[in-house]
Write a protein that holds these residues in place. Structure first.
Motif, PDB file in Angstrom:
ATOM      1  N   LEU A 149      36.187  53.947  24.486  1.00  0.00           N
ATOM      2  CA  LEU A 149      36.223  52.698  24.056  1.00  0.00           C
ATOM      3  C   LEU A 149      37.579  52.150  24.671  1.00  0.00           C
ATOM      4  CD1 LEU A 149      34.937  52.937  20.341  1.00  0.00           C
ATOM      5  CD2 LEU A 149      33.820  51.610  22.465  1.00  0.00           C
ATOM      6  N   TYR A 150      37.731  50.897  25.286  1.00  0.00           N
ATOM      7  CA  TYR A 150      38.921  50.325  25.775  1.00  0.00           C
ATOM      8  C   TYR A 150      39.732  49.547  24.683  1.00  0.00           C
ATOM      9  CZ  TYR A 150      41.621  46.863  28.530  1.00  0.00           C
ATOM     10  OH  TYR A 150      42.760  46.207  29.023  1.00  0.00           O
ATOM     11  N   THR A 151      40.727  50.203  24.169  1.00  0.00           N
ATOM     12  CA  THR A 151      41.517  49.773  22.755  1.00  0.00           C
ATOM     13  C   THR A 151      42.625  48.689  22.921  1.00  0.00           C
ATOM     14  OG1 THR A 151      42.504  51.917  23.036  1.00  0.00           O
ATOM     15  CG2 THR A 151      40.696  51.793  21.688  1.00  0.00           C
ATOM     16  N   GLU A 152      42.802  48.181  24.367  1.00  0.00           N
ATOM     17  CA  GLU A 152      43.918  47.391  24.421  1.00  0.00           C
ATOM     18  C   GLU A 152      43.804  46.078  23.430  1.00  0.00           C
ATOM     19  OE1 GLU A 152      46.430  44.563  27.514  1.00  0.00           O
ATOM     20  OE2 GLU A 152      44.427  45.308  27.839  1.00  0.00           O
ATOM     21  N   ALA A 153      42.408  45.347  23.349  1.00  0.00           N
ATOM     22  CA  ALA A 153      42.233  44.345  22.293  1.00  0.00           C
ATOM     23  C   ALA A 153      42.564  44.853  20.895  1.00  0.00           C
ATOM     24  CB  ALA A 153      40.958  43.916  22.411  1.00  0.00           C
ATOM     25  N   TYR A 154      42.178  46.048  20.542  1.00  0.00           N
ATOM     26  CA  TYR A 154      42.618  46.613  19.196  1.00  0.00           C
ATOM     27  C   TYR A 154      44.046  46.764  19.093  1.00  0.00           C
ATOM     28  CZ  TYR A 154      43.616  50.030  15.697  1.00  0.00           C
ATOM     29  OH  TYR A 154      44.295  50.679  14.615  1.00  0.00           O
ATOM     30  N   ALA A 155      44.631  47.212  19.813  1.00  0.00           N
ATOM     31  CA  ALA A 155      46.350  47.546  19.744  1.00  0.00           C
ATOM     32  C   ALA A 155      46.929  46.265  19.807  1.00  0.00           C
ATOM     33  CB  ALA A 155      46.738  48.182  20.800  1.00  0.00           C
TER      34      ALA A 155
ATOM     35  N   ASP B  73      45.840  41.746  12.018  1.00  0.00           N
ATOM     36  CA  ASP B  73      45.131  42.107  11.250  1.00  0.00           C
ATOM     37  C   ASP B  73      44.246  43.315  11.698  1.00  0.00           C
ATOM     38  OD1 ASP B  73      42.791  41.598   9.571  1.00  0.00           O
ATOM     39  OD2 ASP B  73      42.265  39.634  10.040  1.00  0.00           O
ATOM     40  N   PRO B  74      44.611  44.187  11.098  1.00  0.00           N
ATOM     41  CA  PRO B  74      44.205  45.506  11.330  1.00  0.00           C
ATOM     42  C   PRO B  74      42.592  45.684  11.181  1.00  0.00           C
ATOM     43  CG  PRO B  74      46.121  46.028  10.233  1.00  0.00           C
ATOM     44  CD  PRO B  74      45.754  44.301   9.987  1.00  0.00           C
TER      45      PRO B  74
ATOM     46  N   TYR C 265      35.052  47.800  17.221  1.00  0.00           N
ATOM     47  CA  TYR C 265      35.101  49.010  17.667  1.00  0.00           C
ATOM     48  C   TYR C 265      34.180  49.824  16.848  1.00  0.00           C
ATOM     49  CZ  TYR C 265      38.677  47.609  20.792  1.00  0.00           C
ATOM     50  OH  TYR C 265      39.149  47.069  21.698  1.00  0.00           O
ATOM     51  N   ALA C 266      34.287  49.804  15.407  1.00  0.00           N
ATOM     52  CA  ALA C 266      33.449  50.192  14.412  1.00  0.00           C
ATOM     53  C   ALA C 266      32.060  50.005  14.747  1.00  0.00           C
ATOM     54  CB  ALA C 266      33.874  50.051  13.091  1.00  0.00           C
ATOM     55  N   GLN C 267      31.557  49.099  15.061  1.00  0.00           N
ATOM     56  CA  GLN C 267      30.277  48.409  15.353  1.00  0.00           C
ATOM     57  C   GLN C 267      29.803  49.106  16.728  1.00  0.00           C
ATOM     58  OE1 GLN C 267      30.338  44.173  15.411  1.00  0.00           O
ATOM     59  NE2 GLN C 267      30.818  44.168  13.224  1.00  0.00           N
ATOM     60  N   ALA C 268      30.643  49.163  17.687  1.00  0.00           N
ATOM     61  CA  ALA C 268      30.203  49.721  19.010  1.00  0.00           C
ATOM     62  C   ALA C 268      30.074  51.382  18.647  1.00  0.00           C
ATOM     63  CB  ALA C 268      31.354  49.541  19.965  1.00  0.00           C
ATOM     64  N   ALA C 269      31.059  52.071  17.856  1.00  0.00           N
ATOM     65  CA  ALA C 269      30.931  53.298  17.494  1.00  0.00           C
ATOM     66  C   ALA C 269      29.768  53.535  16.821  1.00  0.00           C
ATOM     67  CB  ALA C 269      32.194  53.859  16.767  1.00  0.00           C
TER      68      ALA C 269
ATOM     69  N   GLN D 204      40.728  56.583  11.543  1.00  0.00           N
ATOM     70  CA  GLN D 204      39.914  56.444   9.977  1.00  0.00           C
ATOM     71  C   GLN D 204      38.744  55.687  10.152  1.00  0.00           C
ATOM     72  OE1 GLN D 204      43.454  55.143   7.685  1.00  0.00           O
ATOM     73  NE2 GLN D 204      43.932  57.221   6.972  1.00  0.00           N
ATOM     74  N   ASN D 205      38.671  54.578  11.005  1.00  0.00           N
ATOM     75  CA  ASN D 205      37.741  53.756  11.133  1.00  0.00           C
ATOM     76  C   ASN D 205      36.757  53.878  11.926  1.00  0.00           C
ATOM     77  OD1 ASN D 205      38.224  51.128   8.845  1.00  0.00           O
ATOM     78  ND2 ASN D 205      40.245  51.917   9.793  1.00  0.00           N
ATOM     79  N   ILE D 206      36.630  54.928  12.761  1.00  0.00           N
ATOM     80  CA  ILE D 206      35.815  55.048  13.929  1.00  0.00           C
ATOM     81  C   ILE D 206      35.064  56.438  13.666  1.00  0.00           C
ATOM     82  CG2 ILE D 206      35.588  55.402  16.460  1.00  0.00           C
ATOM     83  CD1 ILE D 206      36.483  52.498  15.632  1.00  0.00           C
ATOM     84  N   THR D 207      33.680  56.424  13.286  1.00  0.00           N
ATOM     85  CA  THR D 207      33.040  57.588  12.832  1.00  0.00           C
ATOM     86  C   THR D 207      32.578  58.337  14.140  1.00  0.00           C
ATOM     87  OG1 THR D 207      32.361  56.544  10.960  1.00  0.00           O
ATOM     88  CG2 THR D 207      31.204  58.599  11.965  1.00  0.00           C
ATOM     89  N   GLY D 208      32.842  59.655  14.441  1.00  0.00           N
ATOM     90  CA  GLY D 208      32.467  60.428  15.460  1.00  0.00           C
ATOM     91  C   GLY D 208      33.350  60.208  16.654  1.00  0.00           C
TER      92      GLY D 208
END
Length: 237
Positions: free
Chosen positions: A152-158, A164-165, A172-176, A202-206
């Motif tokens: 998962l490309y996490t630039e947008a998350y960061a 707004d965490p 990302y949680a939905q994609a995971a 904590q929010n990304i299962t697996g």
């Protein structure tokens, strides 16, 4: 625990700025392993502006944790990978002139192309991961390519985490979740750091693995490499 793979590209950037072999890329990789890193990542680019192809060959001889090679699957890149046979190859659709990776694969448009390359790499016993944006349709497309994992490309998350965490991590949680349903392993990387990593984990299962370079090397300038790696590992516990 999610594994930490340290991307050492920035070490090579520093070396190349002055010439010679200081800092020594191979020694830094060995030290990262000694300090607790569970993998070493490199991303050789065609212009060899940081990691050189020879570095990859030299690292293969000594890395004892997971060796992960990232890159655009050009003929030259694939030739190198087949020679080295790392534990993992991460396919990234970056242009030759890109400063850094800036988008995931369109796994629908490039499905046939990826299928062929992934099958070729898996035939040499290498696990394959492909770089994707946190879009459910792209995850579904990835599953059809035969890849073992997605990253998962996490630039947008960061970027969005600062404001707004919860909203930042939601796609990302939905994609995971979709990746888990489809039996895909999940890696992540890009702009993850000591501030946002724990919340992401904590929010990304697996979540199996994160690959972190720029932020970790920057932190090491202040905290030292050994302490920095331990700080990152604690965020993943």
């Amino acid at each position: 625990m999610t594994k930490l793979s340290v991307n050492i590209n920035k070490i090579a950037t520093l070396r190349n700025a002055r010439g010679g072999n200081r800092p020594n890329v191979v020694q830094v990789a060995l030290d990262c392993e000694r300090f607790g890193a569970q993998g070493i990542t490199v991303h050789p680019r065609p212009d060899e502006r940081h990691i050189r192809y020879q570095d990859v060959l030299d690292l293969k001889k000594v890395v004892t944790t997971e060796f992960n090679i990232e890159g655009n699957p050009t003929p030259e890149f694939l030739e190198l990978v087949k020679k080295v046979k790392p534990e993992q190859v991460t396919l990234v659709p970056d242009a030759p002139d890109a400063i850094t990776s800036n988008a995931g694969w369109d796994t629908i448009k490039n499905q046939d192309y990826l299928k062929e390359i992934i099958a070729d790499l898996k035939a040499i016993g290498t696990r394959v991961s492909i770089f994707v944006d946190p879009i459910v349709a792209m995850v579904e497309g990835a599953a059809k390519t035969g890849t073992d994992r997605i990253e998962l490309y996490t630039e947008a998350y960061a970027t969005n985490y600062l404001n707004d965490p919860a909203s930042a991590v939601a796609p990302y949680a939905q994609a995971a979740q979709k990746a888990n349903e489809l039996g895909l392993g999940i890696n992540a990387g890009h702009d993850l750091d000591l501030d946002n990593l724990k919340y992401f984990k904590q929010n990304i299962t697996g979540l199996l693995e994160v690959s972190i370079g720029h932020a970790l090397i920057c932190d090491a300038l202040y905290y030292g490499m050994e302490n920095t790696i331990q700080l990152y590992l604690r965020q993943l516990q």
